[in-house]
Design a protein around this motif. Structure first.
Motif, PDB file in Angstrom:
ATOM      1  N   GLY A 185       0.832  -1.197   0.000  1.00  0.00           N
ATOM      2  CA  GLY A 185       0.000   0.000   0.000  1.00  0.00           C
ATOM      3  C   GLY A 185       0.864   1.243   0.000  1.00  0.00           C
ATOM      4  O   GLY A 185       1.991   1.228  -0.475  1.00  0.00           O
ATOM      5  N   LEU A 186       0.305   2.325   0.556  1.00  0.00           N
ATOM      6  CA  LEU A 186       1.007   3.607   0.594  1.00  0.00           C
ATOM      7  C   LEU A 186       1.381   3.975   2.021  1.00  0.00           C
ATOM      8  O   LEU A 186       0.584   3.803   2.942  1.00  0.00           O
ATOM      9  N   THR A 187       2.590   4.493   2.190  1.00  0.00           N
ATOM     10  CA  THR A 187       3.052   4.994   3.477  1.00  0.00           C
ATOM     11  C   THR A 187       3.101   6.507   3.403  1.00  0.00           C
ATOM     12  O   THR A 187       3.608   7.071   2.426  1.00  0.00           O
ATOM     13  N   ASP A 188       2.572   7.167   4.427  1.00  0.00           N
ATOM     14  CA  ASP A 188       2.589   8.627   4.496  1.00  0.00           C
ATOM     15  C   ASP A 188       3.984   9.084   4.924  1.00  0.00           C
ATOM     16  O   ASP A 188       4.447   8.767   6.015  1.00  0.00           O
ATOM     17  N   VAL A 189       4.652   9.795   4.035  1.00  0.00           N
ATOM     18  CA  VAL A 189       5.971  10.361   4.332  1.00  0.00           C
ATOM     19  C   VAL A 189       5.846  11.876   4.170  1.00  0.00           C
ATOM     20  O   VAL A 189       5.872  12.398   3.066  1.00  0.00           O
ATOM     21  N   ARG A 190       5.602  12.551   5.298  1.00  0.00           N
ATOM     22  CA  ARG A 190       5.424  14.005   5.328  1.00  0.00           C
ATOM     23  C   ARG A 190       4.396  14.491   4.322  1.00  0.00           C
ATOM     24  O   ARG A 190       4.642  15.410   3.534  1.00  0.00           O
ATOM     25  N   GLY A 191       3.243  13.823   4.312  1.00  0.00           N
ATOM     26  CA  GLY A 191       2.136  14.255   3.469  1.00  0.00           C
ATOM     27  C   GLY A 191       2.124  13.671   2.067  1.00  0.00           C
ATOM     28  O   GLY A 191       1.188  13.931   1.312  1.00  0.00           O
ATOM     29  N   LEU A 192       3.123  12.877   1.706  1.00  0.00           N
ATOM     30  CA  LEU A 192       3.155  12.240   0.391  1.00  0.00           C
ATOM     31  C   LEU A 192       2.919  10.736   0.537  1.00  0.00           C
ATOM     32  O   LEU A 192       3.482  10.102   1.428  1.00  0.00           O
ATOM     33  N   GLY A 193       2.122  10.177  -0.354  1.00  0.00           N
ATOM     34  CA  GLY A 193       1.893   8.738  -0.360  1.00  0.00           C
ATOM     35  C   GLY A 193       3.018   8.050  -1.117  1.00  0.00           C
ATOM     36  O   GLY A 193       3.215   8.290  -2.306  1.00  0.00           O
ATOM     37  N   VAL A 194       3.775   7.213  -0.420  1.00  0.00           N
ATOM     38  CA  VAL A 194       4.898   6.504  -1.035  1.00  0.00           C
ATOM     39  C   VAL A 194       4.526   5.028  -1.169  1.00  0.00           C
ATOM     40  O   VAL A 194       4.201   4.376  -0.168  1.00  0.00           O
ATOM     41  N   PRO A 195       4.538   4.472  -2.404  1.00  0.00           N
ATOM     42  CA  PRO A 195       4.261   3.042  -2.572  1.00  0.00           C
ATOM     43  C   PRO A 195       5.228   2.232  -1.709  1.00  0.00           C
ATOM     44  O   PRO A 195       6.422   2.533  -1.651  1.00  0.00           O
TER      45      PRO A 195
END
Length: 166
Positions: A56-66
Motif C-alpha cells: 500500500g502507501l506509506t505517508d511520508v510528510r504528506g506524500l503517499g509513497v508506494p
C-alpha cells in the motif's frame, strides 16, 4: 560448464558506502546514496490491485509513497512485523525518472563502507535464478553481505508501482 571466477576476472571497484539490513538470517545492502530515510514500521494504507508484494502507501510528510514487502519481492516468506521492522525509503532510479519507494525490512544493521577490493561479482550457480538482482557480494565473518541492484529489482516488473507514485 562455467569456469570459476577469479579475482583477476573482477573489475576494480570503488569503495561503496551502504546501508545493511537483515531479512531473516540473510544480510543485504543497498548503496546509501539511494536511501532517503529510514522509518519505524507503520502499517501502509491499502490500495487494491497491486502485486502480492505491494502493501500500500506509506505517508511520508504528506506524500503517499508506494510500499512493498521486500521479503516477498525477493521470494522469501512473509513474517509479522516486530519492534525492529523498518521501512527504508529508497530513491530508485528508473529509465525515465526516480521512484520514491518504501521497502519493509526485518531490521537495519548498519551504515558502513565496503572496500571495493572485497566486492565480488554475483556468483554463477549454474542455474537460472534472480542473479540479475545482485550487484555483488562481500564475505564477512558471519557469511555474505549481498549488495542488491534495486533498479533491476523494481524497474523490471513493477510498472504498477511506478505509476502509483503520488
Amino acid at each position: 560448464m562455467t569456469a570459476p571466477r577469479s579475482a583477476a576476472d573482477s573489475p576494480v571497484r570503488d569503495d561503496l558506502q551502504v546501508v545493511t539490513f537483515g531479512l531473516g538470517r540473510e544480510v543485504f545492502a543497498v548503496p546509501v546514496v539511494l536511501v532517503r530515510e529510514i522509518l519505524d514500521y507503520q502499517v501502509p494504507s491499502q490500495v487494491p490491485g497491486g502485486p502480492v508484494h505491494f502493501l500500500g502507501l506509506t505517508d511520508v510528510r504528506g506524500l503517499g509513497v508506494p510500499t512493498v514487502d521486500f521479503r516477498r519481492r525477493l521470494g522469501l516468506p512473509p513474517v509479522e512485523p516486530t519492534l525492529a521492522t523498518r521501512i527504508i525509503i529508497l530513491d530508485v532510479p528508473l529509465a525515465d525518472r526516480t521512484l520514491a519507494l518504501g521497502v519493509v525490512i526485518d531490521r537495519v544493521l548498519a551504515v558502513s563502507t565496503l572496500p571495493g577490493a572485497r566486492i565480488e561479482p554475483a556468483p554463477d550457480i549454474g542455474t537460472p535464478w534472480r542473479g540479475e538482482f545482485v550487484d555483488g557480494v562481500v564475505r564477512d565473518a558471519d557469511g555474505f553481505v549481498v549488495i542488491l541492484d534495486v533498479s533491476r529489482i523494481f524497474g523490471s516488473e513493477d510498472r504498477v508501482l511506478a505509476e502509483m507514485e503520488l
